[in-house]
Each structure stands twice: as C-alpha cells, then as structure tokens.
Enzyme design. Structure first.
Site, short mmCIF file in Angstrom:
data_model
loop_
_atom_site.label_atom_id
_atom_site.label_comp_id
_atom_site.label_asym_id
_atom_site.label_seq_id
_atom_site.Cartn_x
_atom_site.Cartn_y
_atom_site.Cartn_z
N VAL A 126 0.75 -1.13 0.02
CA VAL A 126 0.01 -0.11 -0.10
C VAL A 126 0.75 1.11 0.05
O VAL A 126 0.46 2.29 -0.15
CB VAL A 126 -0.78 -0.09 1.31
CG1 VAL A 126 -2.08 -0.84 1.09
CG2 VAL A 126 -0.40 -0.20 2.54
N ASN A 156 -5.63 0.10 7.72
CA ASN A 156 -4.97 -0.59 8.96
C ASN A 156 -3.66 -0.51 9.11
O ASN A 156 -2.91 -0.46 10.35
CB ASN A 156 -5.47 -2.00 9.05
CG ASN A 156 -4.65 -3.05 9.81
OD1 ASN A 156 -4.93 -2.71 11.11
ND2 ASN A 156 -4.08 -3.66 9.31
N SER A 180 -2.86 5.62 16.64
CA SER A 180 -2.31 5.04 17.73
C SER A 180 -2.56 5.95 18.79
O SER A 180 -2.37 7.59 18.73
CB SER A 180 -0.80 4.97 17.37
OG SER A 180 0.06 4.58 18.75
N TYR A 220 7.06 8.73 14.14
CA TYR A 220 5.98 7.94 14.00
C TYR A 220 4.86 8.74 14.68
O TYR A 220 3.84 8.64 14.09
CB TYR A 220 6.40 6.63 15.09
CG TYR A 220 5.28 5.80 15.09
CD1 TYR A 220 5.01 4.75 14.19
CD2 TYR A 220 4.62 5.77 16.33
CE1 TYR A 220 4.08 3.97 14.65
CE2 TYR A 220 3.70 4.86 16.72
CZ TYR A 220 3.29 4.11 15.58
OH TYR A 220 2.11 3.05 16.00
N ALA A 221 5.15 9.34 15.78
CA ALA A 221 4.24 9.91 16.50
C ALA A 221 3.46 11.20 15.72
O ALA A 221 2.60 11.29 15.66
CB ALA A 221 4.68 10.82 17.85
N ALA A 222 4.57 11.87 14.86
CA ALA A 222 4.06 12.95 14.21
C ALA A 222 3.09 12.58 12.97
O ALA A 222 2.11 13.25 12.58
CB ALA A 222 5.20 13.75 13.30
N LYS A 266 1.16 9.60 13.13
CA LYS A 266 -0.02 9.39 13.92
C LYS A 266 -0.93 10.62 14.19
O LYS A 266 -2.27 10.79 14.10
CB LYS A 266 0.10 8.49 15.05
CG LYS A 266 0.85 7.28 14.80
CD LYS A 266 0.06 6.44 13.83
CE LYS A 266 0.82 5.08 13.52
NZ LYS A 266 -0.06 4.29 12.49
#
Length: 266
Positions: free
Chosen positions: A60, A86, A141, A154-156, A158
């Site tokens: 994807v 997902n 998340s 990763y946090a940015a 999400k």
C-alpha cells in the site's frame, strides 16, 4: 453483534494482527471483504482460511499497487461501503530525532501516513458509488495523542492522521461518507508480541501501568472499527475512538507497588 450484510469492505493489511481480526469480524457480520496484503505467506493463509475474501497481494506504500487494487475491487464489488486503513508500523526505528536518517524518516512516513493518503484517495470514488452511509476508519495510535521518546516521526505521522481525518470528514460529509479513526495502545500481535518480550519479573506490575490491567487484543480494535463502520455510529464523524485500557486517561498517573495512585517518581 453487527450486521454488515450486502456491505462491501476493504481492509488494508488484513493478513495478520488487527487487520486479520477486522477481516474476520466483517466476514462474520455478513460483509463481502477484500484486503491488500504485502506478505505472500499471510496472503496465502488468508485465502485458504477465508475462501470468500478477495486477497490482493500488494504494497500500500506503492501508488501502482494501490491503483491496481482499486481496479480489482471495483471489478469485483462495483463500489465499497467501508474502507479501513489498517497498515502502520514503527519499523523498529527507535532513536532520538537528531539521529534519524532521511531513509528512516521516509520509511516511517510511507508506512504510517503516506499510504493513508494513497489508499483513501484511490478508494473515495468507490465509496461515492455506494453513496450515503459509507465510511472510512483509519488505525492510528495512542502515540498520536502523547509524546513518545525516540519515536518523534512515528508520533508525528499518527498525529497527522487526526488532522487528515477531521478535515476529510468535512469534505466528504456532503456525500454522506463518515471519516473516523481508532487510537490503540499496545496490542498483542505477531508483529508486537509484547507479553513475550516483557521481562517475566515485570508482568506483575502490569495493573500498575494499564488501568484495565492487560494489553489490547486485535479483537478489541476490530470491535471499535466495526462499531465506527456500522449504523450504530451513523452520526459520528471526524472523531477518534480511544481504545487503550485507560492509559491515556491516566496520563502521568500510575499505581505504586502498594497499589496507591501517584504521579510522583519512585
């Protein structure tokens, strides 16, 4: 619990973990389901176990694979009623931001945000075909709603899903298409076998850190996705469903070894 008869569903990454539980849940609810799965072994296993599921092998994060998948789904179903974004992974890239390479940043962006753009854009026309009542749910998340040391990119990504979800909800409301997200805390999956990697001596402290005293299960997340995709959520759009055992509500509070809530260091 949920009736999805005559509904057409696409779930990305449906071969394992949350994705697989979501595929199974929609099948049990009577839906016609398609999934895009990158891992050939997982794709083969899913084909063998869920004979009626349309399993498309593809990545994807690649626009050409997404475009091919959209054509296959359109040929099979005509349109879709439910899209579930997902796919997501921190890719074991855990380091301070100053040490993040361009490659690290690109990989994390591709797996956690860019593919959401690619898949959603490709499947909006198919959602429009099936008209009012269609929905999009993206798996984000808890890390998009709090700081995560050594996980800034990763946090940015999400956190970016939240802005995308809220804005797209406004754009698609005129077509009767709802857009939401779920935000899980750590979930037991083959990709993240958290109980297995946790030191045995620490397991007794789990209730001190997670108010509901356990890690999440893929089925917990699938239930949230199915709720947001169902008629029970027909007036819910542009919002986040937090599925985290109370962790986010606790913020910096935890139970000490005596079972007393505190926000002080020990």
């Amino acid at each position: 619990m949920f009736d999805f008869k005559n509904k057409k569903v696409l779930v990305t990454g449906g071969g394992v973990g949350i994705g697989r539980a979501t595929v199974d849940g929609f099948v049990k609810g009577g839906a016609q389901v398609a999934t895009i799965e990158i891992n050939p072994e997982r794709a083969a296993a899913l084909k063998a176990e869920q004979l009626d599921v349309l399993v498309i092998e593809g990545d994807v994060t690649k626009g050409e694979d997404v475009a091919r998948a959209a054509k296959e789904v359109e040929a099979k179903f005509g349109g879709i009623d439910i899209l579930v974004n997902n796919v997501g992974d921190f890719l074991n890239i855990v380091k301070p931001f100053e040490y993040m390479s361009d490659e690290d940043i690109s990989k994390l962006y591709a797996y956690n945000l860019h593919h959401v753009f690619l898949v959603t854009r490709a499947f909006i026309p198919l959602l429009k075909k099936n008209g009012p009542g269609a929905s999009i749910t993206t798996v984000s998340s808890v890390e998009g709603f709090r700081g995560i040391p050594n996980g800034s990119v990763y946090a940015a990504c999400k956190a970016g899903i939240t802005g995308f979800t809220q804005t797209l909800a406004l754009e698609l409301a005129q077509y009767g298409i709802r857009v939401n997200l779920i935000a899980p805390e750590t979930t037991e999956t083959p990709q993240v076998p958290v109980s297995a990697i946790m030191p045995p001596e620490n397991k007794k402290y789990l209730p001190n850190w997670i108010p509901l005293a356990r890690f999440g299960k893929p089925e917990d997340m699938a239930s949230g996705i199915m709720f947001l995709s169902s008629e029970h959520a027909s007036w819910i759009t542009g919002t986040a469903l937090h599925i985290n055992g109370g962790v986010l509500a606790a913020a910096g509070w935890y139970k000490d070894t005596g079972g007393v809530w505190t926000n002080l260091p020990i």
